[in-house]
Write an enzyme that holds these catalytic residues in place. Structure first.
Site, PDB file in Angstrom:
ATOM      1  N   TYR A 138       0.862  -1.187   0.000  1.00 50.19           N
ATOM      2  CA  TYR A 138       0.000   0.000   0.000  1.00 50.19           C
ATOM      3  C   TYR A 138       0.893   1.229   0.000  1.00 50.19           C
ATOM      4  O   TYR A 138       1.607   1.496   0.959  1.00 50.19           O
ATOM      5  CB  TYR A 138      -0.915  -0.038   1.224  1.00 50.19           C
ATOM      6  CG  TYR A 138      -1.829   1.138   1.424  1.00 50.19           C
ATOM      7  CD1 TYR A 138      -2.101   2.064   0.409  1.00 50.19           C
ATOM      8  CD2 TYR A 138      -2.462   1.331   2.647  1.00 50.19           C
ATOM      9  CE1 TYR A 138      -2.954   3.127   0.611  1.00 50.19           C
ATOM     10  CE2 TYR A 138      -3.316   2.396   2.876  1.00 50.19           C
ATOM     11  CZ  TYR A 138      -3.556   3.288   1.854  1.00 50.19           C
ATOM     12  OH  TYR A 138      -4.404   4.353   2.067  1.00 50.19           O
ATOM     13  N   LYS A 166      -1.861  -1.595  -3.650  1.00 44.37           N
ATOM     14  CA  LYS A 166      -2.824  -0.497  -3.681  1.00 44.37           C
ATOM     15  C   LYS A 166      -2.025   0.779  -3.912  1.00 44.37           C
ATOM     16  O   LYS A 166      -1.206   1.177  -3.078  1.00 44.37           O
ATOM     17  CB  LYS A 166      -3.599  -0.408  -2.365  1.00 44.37           C
ATOM     18  CG  LYS A 166      -4.530   0.801  -2.283  1.00 44.37           C
ATOM     19  CD  LYS A 166      -5.177   0.917  -0.913  1.00 44.37           C
ATOM     20  CE  LYS A 166      -6.034   2.186  -0.815  1.00 44.37           C
ATOM     21  NZ  LYS A 166      -6.635   2.353   0.538  1.00 44.37           N
TER      22      LYS A 166
END
Length: 296
Positions: A138, A166
């Site tokens: 992320y 992400k």
């Protein structure tokens, strides 16, 4: 191994509902999980930024994830957010998530201490080697003050149980570079609602969405059309949500989304300091968005 469950399409970054005193409202949490199952959301991220992970202690963090998994009852995949700026803490959280049955873990880059790219690589490598669960990187430099560079992602993508990223940079050039250079079985998720549809049309696999807390059916439809490479339907489905995508970040997430869900009658208005209830001026903008969409 690569992922063996379908984590594509609309993945909601779920709020953690609270009573006005800041205690966790598990009854509302149960109803929100059911709401997303009924609305076509493909997976739930528990205890991410939108879930106020920064203001819950470690016991609360694990208990919210545990409850979310219990309420889902295998009807929808649960991704546990287990990142930390201490590698040892991230390992402990990730171990706990595996034990209680999370389908995958989402690990934000270490924040505040600003590691080097080699430090980031070694951080993620050790977590992956220590805990045998699917892991999603992320990258959100606007919050962490560190950017996970494309070259580092490429190195990490070769680790078997690091299955995707992400990308919340909002920079589609970064997304393009990642998608072009990483292996075909590496998963790419947008972390920016405003650009998510274009991200998926470029070859992404889905989005981890704040807006999906409010309009899960519309977000799921827009992302599915994008996955099917139907640009016209994806863009036309997403277009009415454009103002909402922007205004949900008019103050720090999750302040606006929690107020909007309170206004919809989905939860109480609880939020923990140092975050505060949305300002009156911002409330007026969001209220207009919700009214325009026929939500209130």
């Amino acid at each position: 191994m690569r992922i063996n469950h379908p984590l594509t399409g609309s993945i909601v970054a779920l709020i953690t509902p609270m009573f006005d005193d800041g205690s966790i409202d598990f009854g509302v949490l149960k109803s929100l999980v059911a709401f997303h199952i009924d609305s076509g959301t493909k997976a739930i991220v528990s205890m991410g930024t939108t879930g106020e992970s920064a203001t819950l202690n470690q016991d609360e963090h694990i208990e919210v994830i545990r409850a979310t998994i219990e309420f889902a009852n295998s009807r929808i995949p649960i991704i546990a957010s287990t990142g930390a700026n201490s590698t040892s803490e991230a390992i402990e959280l990730t171990k706990a998530a595996k034990v209680i049955g999370a389908d995958a873990c989402l690990l934000v880059t270490p924040y505040y201490n600003r590691p080097t790219q080699e430090g980031l690589y070694q951080h993620y490598k050790l977590i992956a080697e220590t805990v045998d669960i699917d892991q999603i990187l992320y990258n959100v430099p606007s919050r962490t003050a560190v950017d996970l560079c494309v070259e580092t992602v490429l190195r990490l993508s070769n680790i078997d149980n690091i299955i995707g990223i992400k990308d919340a940079t909002g920079d589609l050039n970064v997304a393009k570079a990642l998608i072009e250079q990483c292996a075909d079985d590496f998963l790419f998720y947008s972390g920016d609602d405003a650009t998510a549809v274009e991200f998926i049309l470029m070859g992404g696999h889905g989005g981890i969405s704040v807006t999906a807390n409010i309009t899960p059916k519309q977000v799921a439809s827009a992302y599915q059309f994008a996955l099917e490479n139907d640009r016209e339907l994806a863009e036309s489905t997403n277009a009415p949500l454009a103002d909402l995508h922007q205004h949900l970040f008019i103050e720090s997430n999750p302040i606006p989304i929690k107020w909007a869900m309170f206004k919809m009658g989905k939860c109480n208005n609880g939020i923990r300091l140092p975050l505060m209830i949305l300002s009156q001026q911002a409330q007026a903008m969001l209220e207009q968005d919700l009214s325009n969409l026929g939500i209130i």
